[in-house]
Scaffold this active site. Structure first.
Site, PDB file in Angstrom:
ATOM      1  N   GLY A 394       0.847  -1.180   0.000  1.00  0.00           N
ATOM      2  CA  GLY A 394       0.000   0.000   0.000  1.00  0.00           C
ATOM      3  C   GLY A 394       0.890   1.239   0.000  1.00  0.00           C
ATOM      4  O   GLY A 394       1.930   1.266   0.654  1.00  0.00           O
ATOM      5  N   ASN A 578       0.691   6.851   5.408  1.00  0.00           N
ATOM      6  CA  ASN A 578       0.568   5.831   4.366  1.00  0.00           C
ATOM      7  C   ASN A 578      -0.852   5.761   3.847  1.00  0.00           C
ATOM      8  O   ASN A 578      -1.666   6.661   4.089  1.00  0.00           O
ATOM      9  CB  ASN A 578       0.999   4.472   4.923  1.00  0.00           C
ATOM     10  CG  ASN A 578       0.062   3.988   6.002  1.00  0.00           C
ATOM     11  OD1 ASN A 578      -0.346   4.751   6.877  1.00  0.00           O
ATOM     12  ND2 ASN A 578      -0.301   2.728   5.967  1.00  0.00           N
ATOM     13  N   CYS A 580      -3.317   4.048   4.859  1.00  0.00           N
ATOM     14  CA  CYS A 580      -4.360   3.918   5.889  1.00  0.00           C
ATOM     15  C   CYS A 580      -4.099   4.802   7.106  1.00  0.00           C
ATOM     16  O   CYS A 580      -4.716   4.591   8.158  1.00  0.00           O
ATOM     17  CB  CYS A 580      -4.512   2.460   6.300  1.00  0.00           C
ATOM     18  SG  CYS A 580      -4.868   1.358   4.923  1.00  0.00           S
ATOM     19  N   GLU A 582      -1.777   5.115   9.403  1.00  0.00           N
ATOM     20  CA  GLU A 582      -1.225   4.684  10.688  1.00  0.00           C
ATOM     21  C   GLU A 582       0.298   4.716  10.733  1.00  0.00           C
ATOM     22  O   GLU A 582       0.883   4.585  11.813  1.00  0.00           O
ATOM     23  CB  GLU A 582      -1.731   3.281  11.062  1.00  0.00           C
ATOM     24  CG  GLU A 582      -1.021   2.122  10.394  1.00  0.00           C
ATOM     25  CD  GLU A 582      -1.563   1.781   9.027  1.00  0.00           C
ATOM     26  OE1 GLU A 582      -1.310   0.675   8.529  1.00  0.00           O
ATOM     27  OE2 GLU A 582      -2.264   2.635   8.447  1.00  0.00           O
TER      28      GLU A 582
END
Length: 986
Positions: A394, A578, A580, A582
């Site tokens: 990701g 990133n 997401c 976190e």
């Protein structure tokens, strides 16, 4: 029905009467016979013989025990029989089993339970034979893959279904067998035959959550046939019981087959496979719920041309071996890692599960890059995105250095079109590289709030306007400096710049950023900078929130806390998070940040009395070793990622099952007790994670850039709060602590750390499904809903709620119907007590400020960040403003999706048929008939409240004809929860 055999029993009298009474037993086939207490003694004696052998037959002790237990059971049964004087055969057997357990004859009780299960299987086989021989019903044949046909083995089908129901409460083989038979025909294919019982069991999940386990076990039978046939290159079948023996030969053969197919690293064949295979626990295959196993089947198990050859325990062992491949005693470590993964106490991230032990072990989850301000650098970054995404990474891209719209281009003496056209290219690249069909490639673009293109950046996800300046698939996030929030609070102006005029702002934060920014504002005011724009900070803030409201993007993330609290601030700057939100790691032209993720299953580490700290410490220690191993084993697709990861060795240990843990402890999410538990649980994980990294440093050495870090100065995450407090004009964060941080602080300084960063709470959307627990730190979405992902649509019901409703005698057809009508919410169901309404309140029934308060308590222990979704049922500008200001004031580093209230609704009629992709149409509402009498799903406990629905009239009731799921309206265009096209939900 046959005539009852009347038998006067002077020795056993009705406890409520002095007269003799005839008691009758209704057998399973409906016949009636006289109650005979001597049969209870016979059954008990057989159970003792089975457990203790022939020595029990002549034992006075056993004889006395059997007499006493038989009298207890008889007395209880006769009391229960009044006033009808009738007993059910199942009730008699239940009382025998209960008496053995209460008297603590557990070994004998187990023998009795096994006997009952054997008899149930035999009855299922007999019933199946009888049904198949009904007059006029022809024998059925199965069409094999080669086109030949064989007679349907109805006995095996009955055995598999009985085995799937096994030790589960509240389930029955009969409805599955009946529904399965309805879907069979002469010439049915082997694939259809395997699917029929699975589909039958899935329709029952809404009534009894344990059917999710039954469905998984039936899918497991399909998988066993597929895997064994491939590995041994001939048609093979096996029951779960048979796999207890067969795993030992199957597993080495599966490794060999995988190596031959070019999918498994040949190094795995050099393990002691006999020792490894002996450590596999086949019974753990039974721990899956259907959603978890189907997800593994569709996306994780290795396959050749669609034929899966990995069974679940082989899959976990392959991953464990891949993670232990460089260990000295690698068999022992592989078994240790396997035990954690296969018992669901810890789960590695999706890329690790995909690729560990394979020929391309790209095991890392997240990659963060900074895009430079030149054409070569921009397109190299796009190429890097493609290479990193290819193996399931990701991506988070920092686009702030790229000059803005209208900036001068020296090489052509022209004007820049800004950052947006390049974002369009990055968006299309992410879609083109789809990670081998396992999940969509995905990227998140970050831009600082002072960038002159910020207003166009906010519009990227809109469905209107010039499509060439839109990115419909790319995630976006605002990288917000504290100075901007201060200007918002003060209702002051804010100036937008192009980074080619203000190149140092990108690398500055805190007081230094403020000084430089104000100096640039002065230059703009004096005419030294011409490409700028001044706006009202509050107006820009409102527009940011409006776009979040309308499109779900860009997310709100905060630059200063990410940097001021970063342990690695001596070696660079955190320029973005990133995909997401976190991960908070440094990036530069030379370094692409990499993070390696895994999550603790918090539910597996709590009892009714609280956290099991010893178990948690053990789990975290092993988990941190696995994550550290990823760094050395990893297959790096670009050199900048390898360089960064080897120097700093960051990992991100997170958690999942937070909501489940709260419900086990009977703590409502919207409560100060839940906030305190968030604090306590994260402190424990933080303490053990840091301690484990110190242990690894003692064994393997410190990470290369340790000297000069906050760690080296004895500044732990809890201490770095004070660094942020010093530069904030407004800061309100709890600082309490419970554990021996002074002792750990000394160890960190003396021994060092193996990892520059240790913790990050990821969304865990898929791995939580595998483990059968709630996602990450999320509140429950619904208590009954349909979850959509790349594997299809799945009925999800809160088993804990069902258990509590059963205990109070409230689980019946009316309750199921009401849960559907209210979309899985129990708040408006009058029959349910207030304590359960508070405990099982769903995400959109909570005030999101509780989520922020809990997140703030976690954030103080984290050296990175957390994927924090926020939920608003009835949004307004003021609510959003208050919520995100609170997030900043409470010291959060990042936030994630803003969720709408109507993402996926349960069809009001029935969930039957929610198997795979549905294209059904909802029937028009009909007038509701009077509420039916309660029809218990299982035998109710205490006397229930009247089973009367308080729903308004005019709704479709539980018996209506439509078998469908309907998608609800999504507020604005925010991301739908569990959107199968959303990377974060995979």
């Amino acid at each position: 029905m046959s005539e009852a055999v009347e038998l006067e029993r002077p020795a056993v009298s009705d406890p409520s009467s002095n007269s003799q009474t005839i008691y009758q037993v209704i057998r399973r086939n409906g016949s009636v016979t006289a109650f005979d207490a001597t049969k209870i003694k016979t059954a008990l004696t057989k159970a003792f013989l089975a457990a203790e052998g022939e020595t029990a037959s002549g034992s006075h002790r056993v004889h006395d025990i059997v007499d006493g237990l038989a009298d207890q059971v008889t007395t209880t049964l006769l009391k229960r029989a009044a006033p009808s004087h009738t007993l059910q055969i199942e009730d008699i057997q239940d009382q025998v089993e209960l008496a053995l357990m209460r008297s603590e004859h557990h070994k004998v009780a187990r023998a009795y339970v096994l006997y009952r299960e054997d008899r149930a299987r035999e009855r299922a086989k007999l019933d199946a034979r009888k049904k198949s021989k009904k007059a006029g019903q022809p024998d059925l044949h199965v069409t094999l893959p080669d086109g030949s046909k064989r007679l349907l083995d109805i006995d095996r089908l009955a055995t598999v279904i009985a085995e799937a129901c096994g030790d589960l409460d509240g389930v029955s083989t009969a409805p599955i067998m009946e529904e399965t038979r309805k879907n069979l025909y002469d010439g049915v294919t082997t694939g259809e035959l395997a699917l029929a019982p699975i589909m039958a069991a899935r329709t029952l999940v809404e009534r009894e959550p344990n059917y999710a386990f039954v469905s998984a076990r039936l899918l497991l039978d399909k998988l066993r046939t597929e895997a064994l046939s491939f590995v041994f290159d001939q048609p093979e079948q096996a029951t779960q019981a048979e796999m207890g023996v067969r795993y030992a030969t199957y597993f080495p053969a599966a490794i060999t087959a995988g190596i031959k197919a070019g999918l498994i690293d040949p190094e795995l064949s050099k393990f002691d496979l006999k020792k490894i295979a002996a450590a596999i626990k086949p019974e753990r295959d039974l721990n899956f719920q259907y959603l978890g196993l189907q997800t593994l089947y569709d996306r994780y198990f290795l396959h050749v041309k669609g034929s899966r050859f990995e069974l679940p325990q082989a899959f976990f062992m392959r991953v464990a071996m891949g993670l232990a491949i460089r260990e000295i005693d690698r068999e022992a470590k592989a078994i240790e890692f396997y035990d954690q993964l296969s018992t669901f106490v810890f789960m590695a991230s999706t890329p690790t599960l995909f690729n560990a032990g394979t020929c391309r072990p790209q095991l890392s989850s997240c990659f963060l890059t900074t895009v430079p301000d030149d054409l070569d650098g921009i397109f190299k970054s796009v190429k890097d995105n493609a290479l990193l995404a290819k193996y399931s990474g990701g991506l988070g891209n920092d686009w702030t250095p790229v000059r803005g719209l209208g900036a001068h281009i020296k090489g052509t003496n022209g004007q820049s079109q800004g950052v947006v056209p390049f974002l369009k290219v990055a968006n299309d690249t992410a879609i083109a590289v789809n990670q081998g069909g396992k999940r969509k490639g995905a990227v998140c673009a970050y831009l600082e709030t002072w960038h002159i293109d910020i207003e166009e950046f906010l519009d990227l996800r809109k469905n209107t306007g010039d499509d060439r300046r839109r990115t419909h698939d790319m995630n976006t996030a605002n990288w917000v400096p504290d100075l901007f929030m201060e200007r918002v609070m003060a209702d002051a102006p804010w100036t937008l710049f192009s980074p080619d005029d203000t190149p140092d702002l990108h690398d500055l934060y805190g007081a230094k950023f403020k000084t430089a920014y104000e100096a640039y504002e002065a230059k703009a005011n004096s005419g030294q900078i011409t490409n700028f724009k001044t706006v009202r900070a509050v107006d820009l803030w409102r527009r940011m929130l409006t776009m979040l409201f309308e499109t779900g993007h860009p997310w709100i993330t905060f630059k200063d806390p990410c940097n001021i609290r970063s342990p690695q601030q001596h070696r660079g700057v955190v320029h973005s998070s990133n995909l997401c939100t976190e991960i908070t790691l440094n990036t530069s032209a030379d370094e692409v940040a990499v993070c390696n993720l895994g999550s603790i299953n918090l539910l597996a580490h709590v009892t009714e009395n609280g956290i099991d700290h010893d178990k948690l410490a053990k789990t975290v220690k092993t988990a941190m070793r696995m994550l550290d191993n990823v760094i050395d084993i990893n297959f790096y697709t670009i050199p900048e990622a390898r360089y960064s990861n080897m120097r700093h060795r960051p990992v991100g240990l997170g958690l999942m099952g937070f909501q489940d843990a709260l419900q086990k402890l009977k703590i409502a999410y919207a409560s100060s007790e839940a906030v305190a538990f968030a604090d306590e649980s994260m402190e424990a994980i933080s303490f053990h994670a840091i301690s484990a990294s110190v242990d690894l440093a003692a064994e393997r050495g410190r990470y290369e850039s340790f000297d000069g870090s906050l760690w080296s100065k004895g500044t732990l995450p809890i201490d770095s709060l004070e660094l942020l407090a010093k530069v904030r004009t407004e800061f309100d964060v709890d600082r309490s602590q419970r554990l021996d941080w002074d002792g750990l602080r000394e160890r960190v300084q003396t021994t060092g750390m193996r990892n520059s960063n240790t913790m990050a709470i990821a969304p865990t959307a898929t791995i939580s499904n595998i483990c059968g627990v709630s996602q990450s730190i999320e509140p429950a979405y619904r208590n009954l809903f349909v979850k959509s992902n790349m594997s299809g649509d799945f009925t999800v019901v809160n088993a804990a709620l069902v258990r509590d409703l059963k205990e109070r005698g409230l689980w019946d057809e009316v309750m199921i119907s009401d849960l559907k009508y209210y979309d899985g919410s129990i708040g408006q169901i009058d029959r349910i007590p207030d304590d359960l309404k508070a405990l099982y309140a769903t995400a959109f029934e909570l005030d999101s400020s509780w989520l922020i308060e809990a997140a703030s308590r976690r954030q103080k222990w984290l050296d990175q960040a957390q994927s924090l979704n926020l939920y608003i049922a009835n949004p307004s500008g003021k609510k959003l403003d208050d919520l995100y200001r609170l997030a900043w004031l409470r010291g959060l580093k990042t936030t994630y999706y803003l969720r709408s209230s109507a993402a996926t609704h349960v069809e009001k009629s029935t969930l039957k048929g929610t198997d795979g992709r549905l294209n059904a149409v909802v029937n028009a509402p009909q007038a509701a008939s009077p509420a039916p009498s309660p029809s218990p799903v299982t035998a109710p406990a205490p006397t229930p409240a009247p089973a009367v629905s308080n729903r308004p009239s005019g709704v479709i009731d539980a018996g209506a004809a439509s078998d469908a799921i309907t998608g609800g309206d999504v507020w604005g265009k925010a991301c739908s929860l569990d959107d199968p096209d959303c990377e974060a939900c995979q």
